[in-house]
Design a protein around this motif. Structure first.
Motif, PDB file in Angstrom:
ATOM      1  N   TYR A   1      46.569  58.365  91.124  1.00 37.40           N
ATOM      2  CA  TYR A   1      45.807  59.551  90.638  1.00 37.40           C
ATOM      3  C   TYR A   1      44.912  59.487  89.780  1.00 37.40           C
ATOM      4  N   GLY A   2      43.957  58.370  90.275  1.00 37.90           N
ATOM      5  CA  GLY A   2      42.680  58.338  89.240  1.00 37.90           C
ATOM      6  C   GLY A   2      43.023  57.668  87.826  1.00 37.90           C
ATOM      7  N   ARG A   3      44.273  57.149  87.470  1.00 41.46           N
ATOM      8  CA  ARG A   3      44.595  56.795  86.128  1.00 41.46           C
ATOM      9  C   ARG A   3      44.363  55.133  85.879  1.00 41.46           C
ATOM     10  N   GLU A   4      44.079  54.847  84.685  1.00 40.68           N
ATOM     11  CA  GLU A   4      43.675  53.485  84.712  1.00 40.68           C
ATOM     12  C   GLU A   4      45.164  52.761  84.146  1.00 40.68           C
ATOM     13  N   LEU A   5      44.954  51.456  84.202  1.00 44.66           N
ATOM     14  CA  LEU A   5      46.366  50.768  83.842  1.00 44.66           C
ATOM     15  C   LEU A   5      45.885  50.423  82.191  1.00 44.66           C
ATOM     16  N   THR A   6      47.128  50.956  81.454  1.00 47.11           N
ATOM     17  CA  THR A   6      47.142  50.589  80.280  1.00 47.11           C
ATOM     18  C   THR A   6      47.758  49.430  79.699  1.00 47.11           C
ATOM     19  N   SER A   7      48.564  48.846  80.454  1.00 46.92           N
ATOM     20  CA  SER A   7      49.116  47.565  80.169  1.00 46.92           C
ATOM     21  C   SER A   7      49.714  46.753  81.695  1.00 46.92           C
ATOM     22  N   ILE A   8      49.825  45.553  81.573  1.00 49.68           N
ATOM     23  CA  ILE A   8      50.104  44.617  82.706  1.00 49.68           C
ATOM     24  C   ILE A   8      51.243  43.800  82.085  1.00 49.68           C
ATOM     25  N   PHE A   9      52.503  43.627  82.914  1.00 48.98           N
ATOM     26  CA  PHE A   9      53.661  42.502  82.330  1.00 48.98           C
ATOM     27  C   PHE A   9      53.661  41.709  83.495  1.00 48.98           C
ATOM     28  N   PHE A  10      53.570  40.230  83.303  1.00 53.16           N
ATOM     29  CA  PHE A  10      54.092  39.500  84.273  1.00 53.16           C
ATOM     30  C   PHE A  10      55.538  39.077  83.810  1.00 53.16           C
ATOM     31  N   GLY A  11      56.510  39.423  84.766  1.00 55.17           N
ATOM     32  CA  GLY A  11      57.918  39.085  84.230  1.00 55.17           C
ATOM     33  C   GLY A  11      58.447  38.109  85.451  1.00 55.17           C
ATOM     34  N   GLY A  12      59.928  37.737  85.126  1.00 54.19           N
ATOM     35  CA  GLY A  12      60.343  36.667  86.037  1.00 54.19           C
ATOM     36  C   GLY A  12      61.837  36.681  85.798  1.00 54.19           C
ATOM     37  N   GLY A  13      62.403  35.501  86.220  1.00 58.85           N
ATOM     38  CA  GLY A  13      61.769  34.350  86.707  1.00 58.85           C
ATOM     39  C   GLY A  13      60.809  33.759  85.583  1.00 58.85           C
ATOM     40  N   THR A  14      59.997  32.665  85.956  1.00 57.04           N
ATOM     41  CA  THR A  14      59.175  32.144  85.085  1.00 57.04           C
ATOM     42  C   THR A  14      57.810  32.339  85.518  1.00 57.04           C
ATOM     43  N   PRO A  15      56.929  33.307  85.070  1.00 58.31           N
ATOM     44  CA  PRO A  15      55.809  33.542  85.633  1.00 58.31           C
ATOM     45  C   PRO A  15      54.869  32.351  85.331  1.00 58.31           C
ATOM     46  N   SER A  16      54.840  31.795  84.071  1.00 59.36           N
ATOM     47  CA  SER A  16      53.924  30.656  83.920  1.00 59.36           C
ATOM     48  C   SER A  16      54.106  29.412  84.704  1.00 59.36           C
ATOM     49  N   GLU A  59      42.254  44.651  89.342  1.00 58.20           N
ATOM     50  CA  GLU A  59      41.426  45.267  88.755  1.00 58.20           C
ATOM     51  C   GLU A  59      40.355  46.018  89.827  1.00 58.20           C
ATOM     52  N   GLN A  60      40.262  45.367  91.060  1.00 58.44           N
ATOM     53  CA  GLN A  60      39.483  45.831  92.081  1.00 58.44           C
ATOM     54  C   GLN A  60      40.031  47.374  92.810  1.00 58.44           C
ATOM     55  N   ARG A  61      41.384  47.083  92.261  1.00 59.46           N
ATOM     56  CA  ARG A  61      42.149  48.502  93.005  1.00 59.46           C
ATOM     57  C   ARG A  61      42.291  49.544  91.986  1.00 59.46           C
ATOM     58  N   ILE A  62      42.481  49.245  90.778  1.00 57.40           N
ATOM     59  CA  ILE A  62      42.848  49.846  89.750  1.00 57.40           C
ATOM     60  C   ILE A  62      42.036  49.709  88.382  1.00 57.40           C
ATOM     61  N   PRO A  63      41.333  50.643  87.852  1.00 56.86           N
ATOM     62  CA  PRO A  63      40.605  50.294  86.467  1.00 56.86           C
ATOM     63  C   PRO A  63      41.412  49.871  85.403  1.00 56.86           C
ATOM     64  N   PHE A  64      40.967  48.781  84.748  1.00 54.18           N
ATOM     65  CA  PHE A  64      41.793  48.544  83.340  1.00 54.18           C
ATOM     66  C   PHE A  64      41.024  49.330  82.260  1.00 54.18           C
ATOM     67  N   ALA A  65      42.522  49.876  81.307  1.00 54.20           N
ATOM     68  CA  ALA A  65      41.790  50.357  80.128  1.00 54.20           C
ATOM     69  C   ALA A  65      40.993  49.569  79.264  1.00 54.20           C
ATOM     70  N   HIS A  66      40.113  49.863  78.400  1.00 55.44           N
ATOM     71  CA  HIS A  66      39.252  48.833  77.888  1.00 55.44           C
ATOM     72  C   HIS A  66      40.270  48.013  76.801  1.00 55.44           C
ATOM     73  N   ASP A  67      41.256  48.631  76.277  1.00 56.45           N
ATOM     74  CA  ASP A  67      42.247  47.822  75.571  1.00 56.45           C
ATOM     75  C   ASP A  67      43.379  47.353  76.219  1.00 56.45           C
ATOM     76  N   ILE A  68      43.315  47.168  77.440  1.00 55.26           N
ATOM     77  CA  ILE A  68      44.690  46.816  77.987  1.00 55.26           C
ATOM     78  C   ILE A  68      45.465  45.564  77.753  1.00 55.26           C
ATOM     79  N   GLU A  69      46.686  45.740  77.528  1.00 55.09           N
ATOM     80  CA  GLU A  69      47.479  44.897  76.741  1.00 55.09           C
ATOM     81  C   GLU A  69      48.110  43.859  78.022  1.00 55.09           C
ATOM     82  N   ILE A  70      47.804  42.622  78.264  1.00 54.86           N
ATOM     83  CA  ILE A  70      48.435  41.983  79.560  1.00 54.86           C
ATOM     84  C   ILE A  70      49.137  40.755  79.025  1.00 54.86           C
ATOM     85  N   THR A  71      50.709  40.850  79.218  1.00 51.46           N
ATOM     86  CA  THR A  71      51.535  40.016  78.648  1.00 51.46           C
ATOM     87  C   THR A  71      52.043  38.956  79.915  1.00 51.46           C
ATOM     88  N   LEU A  72      52.391  37.866  79.532  1.00 50.62           N
ATOM     89  CA  LEU A  72      52.866  36.911  80.470  1.00 50.62           C
ATOM     90  C   LEU A  72      54.152  36.225  79.737  1.00 50.62           C
TER      91      LEU A  72
END
Length: 401
Positions: free
Chosen positions: A77-92, A107-120
């Motif tokens: 619904y037009g929102r951007e992603l504020t955070s992404i979390f890679f969980g597992g398992g062992t994503p690394s 990111e091609q599908r959903i825009p990222f917030a300018h200060d997005i937090e991306i955790t692995l």
């Protein structure tokens, strides 16, 4: 690999209910990505994790993740992603190339917030540390490193494959790779653990100066090796002493407890997890991933994906295993089960904003909880008292209908 799959889910709990108010504003949107493979399954782990083969199906799995995401795009619904979390398992365990292709596709599908937090999530093993620089270059800006303990005997009892020296080095390598924001995951109440053992682990973790510490008690969960072959755990008195002394030590070093098992330096709580606990929305993709999605008409739907990796990668099977629309009766418990984990709770206004139900609908249960000394008497906030935090299950029971 292409996926031509039906998006039709299995519907559970779809009983007729009274209309819920439209949501004036949809909550923030996050993305959880589950990568289900580990080098070895730990005996205490009840997460959806599976022992990795010598060669992981990285390309096929990334293709599947993006196809899975495509089927959930209707709920953005037009929102951007504020955070992404890679969980597992062992994503690394995944290469930087595979994760980079995945992040680009997201990111091609959903825009990222300018200060997005991306955790692995990462383990301390040397093999994974060598990838930290490449991960940082992708825009991943937060690591969560699964230490559990620094003591060799405890690590062996937990089935961990790293040693204490690797655990110490991992924090340094994370910082050298450019991660100025990282979490260390540490457990207490370990087999035969004394108070001094637990505090020694905690002192070592604090000395590494992480911005965030997840410090929580080992519990024996069904369908784990430890459940079937339970180790000798500390007595309740020792567990209580560990909890009290550990919390004092963390506070002394500037780590504020903001959730049941989460402690952070000022301004460094995990935004992704705060979104969970404040009843925000999240898309869940990957084998066994769960999601929670709000719709403007007031519907709030929980989803879960096909659990086994071989089924998730099978084009003949649906990504989505099921979904459930929350009923009005379920909403108080669902909201407060998350919100009351926060030591400061949430602003009362969030309840109508994120559930479509009036605050007045909570009035009777709220009054009873306040009179029991479990909920703070604070009109503008929904927050447990110190006693309520200790007896959170009792507090939540008051909101079950």
């Amino acid at each position: 690999m292409t996926h031509d799959r039906s998006a039709s889910p299995l519907i559970f709990g779809g009983a007729a209910q009274s209309p819920r108010a439209a949501l004036p504003v949809l909550p923030p949107l996050a993305l959880y990505i589950h990568i289900p493979w580990c080098v070895r399954k730990c005996p205490y782990c009840d997460f959806n994790s599976h022992t990795a083969s010598p060669v992981l199906p990285e390309e096929e799995y990334v293709d599947a993740l993006l196809a899975d995401l495509d089927q959930d795009l209707h709920a953005v619904y037009g929102r951007e992603l504020t955070s992404i979390f890679f969980g597992g398992g062992t994503p690394s365990l995944f290469s930087a190339a595979a994760l980079g292709r995945l992040l680009k596709g997201v990111e091609q599908r959903i825009p990222f917030a300018h200060d997005i937090e991306i955790t692995l999530e990462a383990n301390p093993g040397t093999f994974e540390q060598e990838k930290f620089v490449a991960y940082r270059a992708l825009g991943i800006n937060r690591l969560s490193i699964g230490i559990q303990s620094f003591q060799q005997a405890k690590l062996e009892a937990l089935g961990r494959i790293h040693n204490g020296d690797e655990a110490v080095r991992a924090a340094g390598m994370a910082r050298q790779a450019g991660f100025d924001n990282f979490n260390l995951d540490l457990m207490h109440g370990l087999p035969d653990q004394s108070l001094e053992d637990a505090l020694s682990d905690l002192r070592q973790a604090i000395a590494l100066k992480p911005t965030h510490l997840s410090w929580y008690q080992l519990t024996l969960e069904p369908n784990t090796v430890f459940w079937n072959q339970p180790p000798t755990l500390p007595e309740d008195d020792t567990l209580w002493d560990i909890q009290e002394a550990g919390q004092a030590l963390l506070a002394e070093h500037g780590y504020a407890q903001y959730e049941v098992s989460a402690y952070a330096q000022p301004g460094r709580p995990a935004r992704h997890n705060l979104n969970y606990w404040s009843f925000g929305d999240f898309i869940g993709i990957g084998a066994g991933a769960h999601g929670k999605l709000s719709h403007p008409d007031g519907r709030i739907v929980r989803t879960w994906k096909t659990r086994l990796p071989k089924d998730y990668l099978n084009p003949a099977k649906s990504f989505q295993a099921g979904e459930k629309a929350l009923t009005n009766d379920e909403m108080p418990f669902e909201f407060l089960m998350n919100a009351l984990r926060l030591t400061e709770g949430v602003e009362s206004r969030l309840y109508p904003e994120r559930t479509g139900l009036s605050l007045e609908s909570l009035a009777e249960a709220r009054r009873e909880a306040e009179q029991s000394g479990l909920l703070q008497v604070e009109p503008t906030r929904l927050a447990a008292t110190e006693r309520g935090q200790l007896f959170l299950n009792d507090l939540l029971q008051k909101f079950l209908t």
